[in-house]
Design a protein around this motif. Structure first.
Motif, PDB file in Angstrom:
ATOM      1  N   GLN A  16       0.805  -1.290   0.026  1.00  0.00           N
ATOM      2  CA  GLN A  16      -0.096  -0.203  -0.110  1.00  0.00           C
ATOM      3  C   GLN A  16       0.699   1.164  -0.051  1.00  0.00           C
ATOM      4  OE1 GLN A  16      -3.544   0.596  -0.244  1.00  0.00           O
ATOM      5  NE2 GLN A  16      -3.440  -1.256  -0.848  1.00  0.00           N
ATOM      6  N   ARG A  84     -12.332   8.053   5.843  1.00  0.00           N
ATOM      7  CA  ARG A  84     -13.512   7.458   4.606  1.00  0.00           C
ATOM      8  C   ARG A  84     -14.801   7.840   5.014  1.00  0.00           C
ATOM      9  NH1 ARG A  84     -11.357   5.744   0.162  1.00  0.00           N
ATOM     10  NH2 ARG A  84      -9.053   4.675   0.264  1.00  0.00           N
ATOM     11  N   LEU A  92     -18.034  -0.099   2.579  1.00  0.00           N
ATOM     12  CA  LEU A  92     -17.051  -1.102   2.150  1.00  0.00           C
ATOM     13  C   LEU A  92     -15.605  -0.360   2.438  1.00  0.00           C
ATOM     14  CD1 LEU A  92     -16.381  -3.951   1.340  1.00  0.00           C
ATOM     15  CD2 LEU A  92     -16.436  -3.154  -1.071  1.00  0.00           C
ATOM     16  N   ARG A  93     -15.552   0.760   1.815  1.00  0.00           N
ATOM     17  CA  ARG A  93     -14.516   1.576   1.929  1.00  0.00           C
ATOM     18  C   ARG A  93     -14.211   2.080   3.396  1.00  0.00           C
ATOM     19  NH1 ARG A  93     -11.830   3.796  -2.769  1.00  0.00           N
ATOM     20  NH2 ARG A  93     -12.867   2.707  -4.615  1.00  0.00           N
ATOM     21  N   LEU A  96     -12.828  -1.573   5.370  1.00  0.00           N
ATOM     22  CA  LEU A  96     -11.600  -2.003   5.128  1.00  0.00           C
ATOM     23  C   LEU A  96     -10.335  -1.564   5.835  1.00  0.00           C
ATOM     24  CD1 LEU A  96      -9.878  -3.817   3.141  1.00  0.00           C
ATOM     25  CD2 LEU A  96      -9.441  -1.910   1.772  1.00  0.00           C
ATOM     26  N   VAL A  99     -10.995  -3.442   9.193  1.00  0.00           N
ATOM     27  CA  VAL A  99     -10.722  -4.903   9.264  1.00  0.00           C
ATOM     28  C   VAL A  99      -8.911  -4.938   9.044  1.00  0.00           C
ATOM     29  CG1 VAL A  99     -10.382  -6.943   7.559  1.00  0.00           C
ATOM     30  CG2 VAL A  99     -12.634  -5.673   7.828  1.00  0.00           C
ATOM     31  N   VAL A 100      -8.383  -4.155   8.572  1.00  0.00           N
ATOM     32  CA  VAL A 100      -6.788  -4.108   8.667  1.00  0.00           C
ATOM     33  C   VAL A 100      -6.393  -3.925  10.070  1.00  0.00           C
ATOM     34  CG1 VAL A 100      -4.782  -3.026   7.820  1.00  0.00           C
ATOM     35  CG2 VAL A 100      -6.600  -3.624   6.062  1.00  0.00           C
TER      36      VAL A 100
END
Length: 110
Positions: A16, A84, A92-93, A96, A99-100
């Motif tokens: 990333q 975000r 979803l964005r 993410l 979750v990370v």
């Protein structure tokens, strides 16, 4: 530290960070504008992703370094999720980075 999970997270942050830093300047400017930050701040955060991944990697040999890197990366991912959300990027964005963050925390818990 869970080495398999740590390896996955290390690769994620490295890829990333490198992808963001090597992106075309106009893409970097567009992303910085989208998040409401300066180009310099965007690049610094991209560098922090790489450094955080390196810190997790170092933590495999020296656990306190990995713990510090994981804490910093979890905080960074929470900030990214908040950005975000503010940018109205969709569920979803927003999910993410959360979750990370959970996976990163999992590298220390195991």
């Amino acid at each position: 530290m869970n080495t398999v999970l740590a390896g996955i997270v290390i690769v994620f942050f490295g890829v990333q960070g490198i992808a963001r830093l090597t992106a075309a300047p106009e893409d970097q400017r567009a992303a910085a504008y989208h998040f409401g930050v300066s180009l310099s701040e965007y690049r610094k955060v991209s560098g922090l992703l790489i450094l955080g991944g390196a810190g997790l990697a170092a933590g495999l040999a020296v656990p306190p370094i990995g713990i510090a890197a994981a804490v910093a990366l979890v905080a960074l991912m929470l900030i990214m999720a908040g950005l975000r959300l503010l940018c109205q990027d969709g569920a979803l964005r927003v999910a993410l980075p959360l979750v990370v963050a959970a996976l990163t925390a999992g590298t220390v818990v195991w």
